[in-house]
Every structure is written in C-alpha cells, then in structure tokens.
Design an enzyme around this catalytic site. Structure first.
Site, mmCIF file in Angstrom:
data_model
loop_
_atom_site.group_PDB
_atom_site.id
_atom_site.type_symbol
_atom_site.label_atom_id
_atom_site.label_comp_id
_atom_site.label_asym_id
_atom_site.label_seq_id
_atom_site.Cartn_x
_atom_site.Cartn_y
_atom_site.Cartn_z
ATOM 1 N N ASP A 50 36.470 -69.127 -0.682
ATOM 2 C CA ASP A 50 37.202 -70.201 0.034
ATOM 3 C C ASP A 50 38.649 -69.801 0.317
ATOM 4 O O ASP A 50 39.149 -69.984 1.420
ATOM 5 C CB ASP A 50 37.098 -71.550 -0.693
ATOM 6 C CG ASP A 50 37.648 -71.579 -2.115
ATOM 7 O OD1 ASP A 50 37.836 -70.500 -2.720
ATOM 8 O OD2 ASP A 50 37.875 -72.694 -2.635
ATOM 9 N N ASP A 238 36.045 -77.254 -3.843
ATOM 10 C CA ASP A 238 35.563 -78.362 -4.665
ATOM 11 C C ASP A 238 35.816 -79.688 -3.964
ATOM 12 O O ASP A 238 34.940 -80.551 -3.878
ATOM 13 C CB ASP A 238 36.269 -78.378 -6.025
ATOM 14 C CG ASP A 238 36.169 -77.043 -6.746
ATOM 15 O OD1 ASP A 238 35.385 -76.193 -6.296
ATOM 16 O OD2 ASP A 238 36.874 -76.854 -7.745
ATOM 17 N N TYR A 287 41.916 -66.823 -12.702
ATOM 18 C CA TYR A 287 41.698 -67.194 -11.302
ATOM 19 C C TYR A 287 42.839 -66.674 -10.405
ATOM 20 O O TYR A 287 42.594 -66.092 -9.343
ATOM 21 C CB TYR A 287 41.610 -68.722 -11.219
ATOM 22 C CG TYR A 287 41.209 -69.280 -9.884
ATOM 23 C CD1 TYR A 287 39.871 -69.484 -9.562
ATOM 24 C CD2 TYR A 287 42.168 -69.626 -8.939
ATOM 25 C CE1 TYR A 287 39.503 -70.025 -8.340
ATOM 26 C CE2 TYR A 287 41.815 -70.163 -7.717
ATOM 27 C CZ TYR A 287 40.482 -70.361 -7.425
ATOM 28 O OH TYR A 287 40.119 -70.896 -6.222
HETATM 29 C C1 GLA Z 1 36.967 -72.991 -8.425
HETATM 30 C C2 GLA Z 1 38.001 -73.371 -7.360
HETATM 31 C C3 GLA Z 1 37.430 -73.255 -5.958
HETATM 32 C C4 GLA Z 1 36.729 -71.912 -5.734
HETATM 33 C C5 GLA Z 1 35.799 -71.592 -6.893
HETATM 34 C C6 GLA Z 1 35.229 -70.213 -6.812
HETATM 35 O O1 GLA Z 1 35.948 -73.946 -8.436
HETATM 36 O O2 GLA Z 1 38.458 -74.690 -7.568
HETATM 37 O O3 GLA Z 1 38.449 -73.464 -5.004
HETATM 38 O O4 GLA Z 1 37.645 -70.897 -5.504
HETATM 39 O O5 GLA Z 1 36.442 -71.707 -8.163
HETATM 40 O O6 GLA Z 1 34.369 -70.106 -5.733
#
Ligand code: GLA
Length: 447
Positions: A50, A238, A287
């Site tokens: 994303d 999400d 992340y």
């Molecule tokens: C988390 C983040 C999303 C996305 C996912 C990985 O859920 O909130 O924005 O990057 O990880 O796909």
C-alpha cells in the site's frame, strides 16, 4: 477460558451490536440513538504494497467492532437519562453541560474522554505521535475526533484551523456525544482493530455533527489519526478496507489512484483466520524500517515509487541496490503481480489457482520481506496439511498475529480441528480459528 473455535457469527455469544447497546444503557441510563458497525479486515494478498503505490486485495470480515452512540446532552424531548447502575463506568448525568466525547468499553474501566473543541491537528509532516496525545485506546478515539473536527471546520470555512491559545480548534459549536464499544476483534492481531475503532468514532462524529460520509475520505481521515496523532507510520490499507468493503466481495485497491473494485468471493469458500496468539505492537515494530528499505530501493532504481517498475525489476537492479533493498523491491514487484493473479483466480472461481497464489505470497513475504515469524510459518504449514485448505499465508504487518487461508466451506469444522491440533503440536501454543464471511464496510444502524 476463551473458546478457540469461533465463527464470525457465533451463536453462543451475543452479537457485538447488542453488547454495545447494553453497555451504553448501563453506563448512561438511557438507550443509544444509533450503532456504528465497523468490521475488521484481513488482507488476502498485497502485503506491504500500500505505501509503495501498489495493489492490495483485502476483505472486511464479520468480526466487528460496534459503537453505540447518543448525542449529549440528549436532545430536548428525548428520554431523560435515568440513574446509572451502581458500579457503572460513567455515571449518567455527570457533567451534562461540559461538551465532550466520552466512550466506554465493555473491556476497560476508564472511559476515553475528549473535551470539545478538540485540539488542532499537528501540521503536515512525517508520522509522529502528537504532543499531548492520549496513551492507549483513548489515543485512537481522540485522534479520530481531532481529525473529524478539523474536517468539519474545513467544510464550514471555520477559522478554527488556527486554534486558540490553548491549542484547541475553534469548531466552537460541535455537540458532544457518548458512546459504548463492544468488539469481537482480537487486539493487536493484525485484523485492524485500531482502524475499526477510528472509523467507528469518525462515523459517529459525522452523524452527530451532520457531516457527509464518503468512504475514501473517511479512510484518509482515519489514517491521519493513526499517522499524525497516534504516531504509527501505517499505509492506508486497513482504513480503506474497513471503510469501503462490499458484502460478499474482496476489495481490489489500487493505491496509485485509490480506485477500488469489488471482486466476488466464489461460492463454497470461507475465509479462515488462524490467530497464532502472538502479538507485536505496530508502532514499535520494524514496520518503519521496511518502509525505509522500500524508499531506498525506489531511489536506487530512479523511480518515485516501486509501483513505477510495473511488473519486473530492471536487469541491472542487483548492481544498483544493496542486497536488502533488492529483496524488498523483489517482494513488492512480485506481490503486485500476485494481487492481480488472485483477483483473476477468484473471478474465475479457480480455487486451486487462488491457493497457489497465497502460498507463493507467503514465501515472498517470509524470504524477501522478512516479516514472518516461527509461529506464523508453523500456522501456514498447519493450514497447508489440513482438510479443505486451498492455500494460506501470513496476513497484516507481520512478525505476529494471524494467518489467512481459503478453505472449502464443506470442510470448515474439520479444517479448524486439524489446524488447532497441528499448530499446538508444532509450537506448544493454543491458537484460535475464525471462519469468516466477507461483509460491508463501516455502516450505521439507526435505532
Ligand atoms: C499494516 C498497515 C497497513 C499495511 C500492512 C502491510 O496493517 O497498517 O497499512 O502496510 O501492515 O500490508
């Protein structure tokens, strides 16, 4: 002890909407006016794409968070609040005149409280916890109120954007409300419990403050709450999945232009979510490092985002990137292709092909993106050898949380039993399996 086998619509447990109404009535001594239903999401494929302008294919599932709400003080002529039950979280009648949003939860003692007008949002910048933001779940409630109030002020051209000397927004006439949350979403399991809460609060604000509701805008607003208030550097997946999903469908999202198209889920398949019982806080996870790796890879290859590479890495990529950036870029580029392949397979009803895409996706996120973990790998292996499983992969941000599998509906219970036994024997841990149906995004139920 919690029941490890639970479908989204568990007949043994009152639905979250009913529990939210009960919690509200107990806390405030009167019934709520409406309930917001906000689903969790599971990402079928398109992981860590994303924020690279890529493609994703999530489904909203019938594990939901519900928020029962009434404007406060109650409108003249509506039922007066009665005495709250002894021991209720927030005695009704307390501070009827102070304007605030207050939300109680079925699981937490202290309500989340946001005084109105709320603080102004920080100026645009990199994701960062706002100075003064509340800790824990109250921070998500507060962030959604802050961002919706700012949107309201922008809609009316309110000079409030500048705020007063105390840093409060000037959306001076925003009415307060009270709410009660009940949720079937496991916390921190990678099923977007925080996005579901942000969107539920934003939807409640929009209803009470008589603002419009447009799912893509709402998702952006909820993402700002996450990035600029709570300080989690997440993408938009999400929030957009929770806001814009269509019942019975997965949602194909193109993050280059935020277009969405529903992809019908074939008959006879269930979305199984295997919760490994492991948890990791996204805010403190790696992340941000993965995002930085992707940005470094894009810069090394001379593109604005990895999506601009379309479907292949350039032949000289290995010479232009460090080995880590090369693997991250390879995952993102091949993952975009897998999203298209899975959408095609689902449209054709070709479940063996769909399952093969999930398994390839797991290998890529494990080996090239390095965000799987021993329990997630064990759960994928347990799914693969269980009856009725077409394919499985870890889902969400990574390191901990859940695995998603596409399972033949006729084998749902046998699949569940086999996975729980096998996962426990591989890891010594109890897991949980949720057999879910795809549902619509955040919606409002007037009572
Ligand atoms: C988390 C983040 C999303 C996305 C996912 C990985 O859920 O909130 O924005 O990057 O990880 O796909």
């Amino acid at each position: 002890m919690t029941d490890p086998i639970r479908s989204g619509s568990d007949p043994r447990k009152a639905p979250a909407a009913r529990r939210a109404v009960e919690v509200f009535t107990r806390a405030y001594g009167m019934p709520p006016r409406f309930v917001v239903r906000s689903p969790g999401r599971v990402n079928l494929i398109g992981e860590h794409t994303d924020y690279n302008d890529g493609l994703c294919l999530p489904v909203a599932v019938d594990l939901e968070l519900c928020l029962a709400v009434a404007p406060w003080p109650p409108a003249p002529g509506s039922a007066e609040p009665g005495p709250a039950e002894p021991g209720s979280v927030s005695p009704a009648g307390r501070g009827l005149r102070d304007r605030r949003v207050e939300v109680v939860s079925e699981h937490r003692g202290e309500p989340a409280v946001v005084r109105l007008p709320p603080p102004v949002p920080p100026p645009p910048g990199p994701p960062r916890r706002a100075p003064g933001a509340q800790q824990g779940w109250a921070g998500y409630v507060e962030g959604a109120v802050v961002m919706t109030a700012a949107a309201a002020a922008a809609q009316t051209g309110d000079a409030a954007q500048t705020g007063d000397a105390a840093g409060r927004g000037g959306a001076a006439d925003l009415c307060g409300w009270r709410g009660a949350v009940a949720s079937d979403l496991p916390l921190g399991a990678g099923l977007s419990s925080s996005a579901a809460l942000e969107l539920a609060v934003a939807r409640a604000c929009a209803e009470v403050w008589e603002l419009g509701w447009e799912p893509v805008e709402a998702a952006r607003l909820a993402q700002r709450a996450e990035n600029a208030w709570v300080g989690a550097p997440t993408g938009l997946l999400d929030q957009l999945a929770c806001a814009a999903a269509a019942a019975g469908h997965a949602l194909l999202i193109d993050f280059r232009d935020l277009t969405t198209s529903p992809v019908p889920m074939p008959d006879g398949v269930v979305v199984a979510i295997v919760d490994t019982g492991t948890r990791r806080e996204l805010v403190t996870s790696a992340y941000g490092e993965r995002r930085a790796d992707c940005e470094r890879a894009a810069a090394g290859l001379g593109v604005r985002s990895l999506r601009d590479l379309d479907d292949a890495l350039p032949a000289d990529a290995a010479g232009r990137l460090d080995p880590v950036a090369l693997r991250r870029a390879r995952h993102v580029v091949t993952e975009n292709g897998r999203v298209e392949a899975l959408a095609d397979a689902l449209r054709r009803g070709d479940l063996p092909a769909a399952g093969a895409v999930l398994l390839a996706g797991h290998e890529s996120i494990r080996d090239d993106f390095d965000v799987s973990g021993p329990e997630l790998d064990a759960a994928v292996d347990a799914c693969r050898s269980a009856p009725g499983c077409h394919g499985a992969r870890m889902t969400g941000g990574g390191f901990a949380g859940c695995v998603v599998a596409l399972v033949d509906a006729r084998h749902g219970e046998r699949f569940t039993g086999a996975v729980l036994r096998d996962y426990r024997s591989r890891t010594g841990r109890p897991g949980a399996v949720h057999l879910c149906a795809p549902v619509a995004g955040t919606s409002l139920l007037r009572l």
